[in-house]
Write an enzyme that holds these catalytic residues in place. Sequence first.
Site, PDB file in Angstrom:
ATOM      1  N   ASP A  62      45.280  76.842  74.193  1.00  0.00           N
ATOM      2  CA  ASP A  62      45.721  76.066  75.298  1.00  0.00           C
ATOM      3  C   ASP A  62      47.201  76.597  75.860  1.00  0.00           C
ATOM      4  O   ASP A  62      47.574  77.699  75.419  1.00  0.00           O
ATOM      5  CB  ASP A  62      46.192  74.495  74.777  1.00  0.00           C
ATOM      6  CG  ASP A  62      47.079  74.916  73.320  1.00  0.00           C
ATOM      7  OD1 ASP A  62      47.397  75.915  72.978  1.00  0.00           O
ATOM      8  OD2 ASP A  62      46.985  73.838  72.602  1.00  0.00           O
ATOM      9  N   ASN A 128      49.911  63.827  64.898  1.00  0.00           N
ATOM     10  CA  ASN A 128      48.592  62.803  65.096  1.00  0.00           C
ATOM     11  C   ASN A 128      47.192  63.494  64.968  1.00  0.00           C
ATOM     12  O   ASN A 128      46.238  62.977  65.326  1.00  0.00           O
ATOM     13  CB  ASN A 128      48.892  62.018  66.680  1.00  0.00           C
ATOM     14  CG  ASN A 128      48.699  63.282  67.577  1.00  0.00           C
ATOM     15  OD1 ASN A 128      48.651  64.519  67.310  1.00  0.00           O
ATOM     16  ND2 ASN A 128      49.073  62.651  68.905  1.00  0.00           N
ATOM     17  N   HIS A 130      46.150  66.193  66.275  1.00  0.00           N
ATOM     18  CA  HIS A 130      45.493  66.862  67.456  1.00  0.00           C
ATOM     19  C   HIS A 130      45.137  68.497  66.981  1.00  0.00           C
ATOM     20  O   HIS A 130      45.888  68.986  66.379  1.00  0.00           O
ATOM     21  CB  HIS A 130      46.499  66.879  68.670  1.00  0.00           C
ATOM     22  CG  HIS A 130      47.586  67.549  68.911  1.00  0.00           C
ATOM     23  ND1 HIS A 130      48.979  66.840  69.076  1.00  0.00           N
ATOM     24  CD2 HIS A 130      47.809  68.776  68.705  1.00  0.00           C
ATOM     25  CE1 HIS A 130      49.669  67.815  69.013  1.00  0.00           C
ATOM     26  NE2 HIS A 130      49.145  68.867  68.767  1.00  0.00           N
ATOM     27  N   GLU A 135      44.331  65.290  72.062  1.00  0.00           N
ATOM     28  CA  GLU A 135      45.136  64.222  71.635  1.00  0.00           C
ATOM     29  C   GLU A 135      44.007  63.165  71.138  1.00  0.00           C
ATOM     30  O   GLU A 135      42.889  63.129  71.486  1.00  0.00           O
ATOM     31  CB  GLU A 135      46.183  63.550  72.715  1.00  0.00           C
ATOM     32  CG  GLU A 135      47.092  64.470  73.163  1.00  0.00           C
ATOM     33  CD  GLU A 135      48.343  64.833  72.204  1.00  0.00           C
ATOM     34  OE1 GLU A 135      48.043  64.482  71.154  1.00  0.00           O
ATOM     35  OE2 GLU A 135      49.366  65.045  72.833  1.00  0.00           O
TER      36      GLU A 135
END
Length: 239
Positions: A62, A128, A130, A135
């Site tokens: 990313d 979380n 990810h 997400e």
Amino acid sequence: MEIIVVKDNLEGAKKALEIIKEGMEQGAEVLGLATGSTPEPLYEEIIKSDLNFENMVSINLDEYVGLDKDDAQSYHYYMDEKLFSHKKFKETHLPDGKADDLAAECKRYDQVIEENPIDIQILGIGHNAHIGFNEPGAPFDGATEVVELTESTINANKRYFDHVEDVPTEAVSMGIGSIVKGKKMVLMAFGAEKAEAIKNTLEGDVTTDVPASILQKHDDVVVILDEAAASKLSEKTLA
Ligand code: GLP
């Protein structure tokens, strides 16, 4: 799935390097790479090693939208500084978060992944759960996309920026569908703040609410944890 609990992130990095070395001996040519603090010791170990990466292609997960490649907070900069300027690769790929046409950039990146199937994918994990910047809610079959970052991710990543307002709110991320096409996954997590995400990933339901939980369905996954990150796992999982 193989779970390896190590003393600390240095030992974890050494394990990951062993996996990469074995993979290269067996013909791996494409390495999927991650950013964040988790893989930093791995990159240091790669640099120190005498392994030759001149025939290896790397594909990063990313990049932030809107940051120049030479912006010290960009993932381009991170990768150059932490790895590529020290170890020569055949080719290195990251999404261009400053492309004029981001939709076209996502397509181009998918093409790169298609042409260079990933042999070993290094993954960190967000608080979380990810992976990349996928997400909670991201589809399990997703391709490269422009994604909006959650508040939890922005807060976790603000430590690298002077002001929270400077943290980009969007990123270009490989999708979960592209990530899990990789032949072997190496997920690393260190520290107590990752314990809940790791528990949900390894012991919870496979659900898009917990992006990394899709790894339960992959047939070649190695998870490298320190004791703190493994602290919420049941004995059964660790057995
Ligand atoms: C970012 C990256 C992820 C990384 C995560 C965890 O959001 N996009 O690829 O896994 O941060 O970062 P850290 O390793 O610093 O905890």
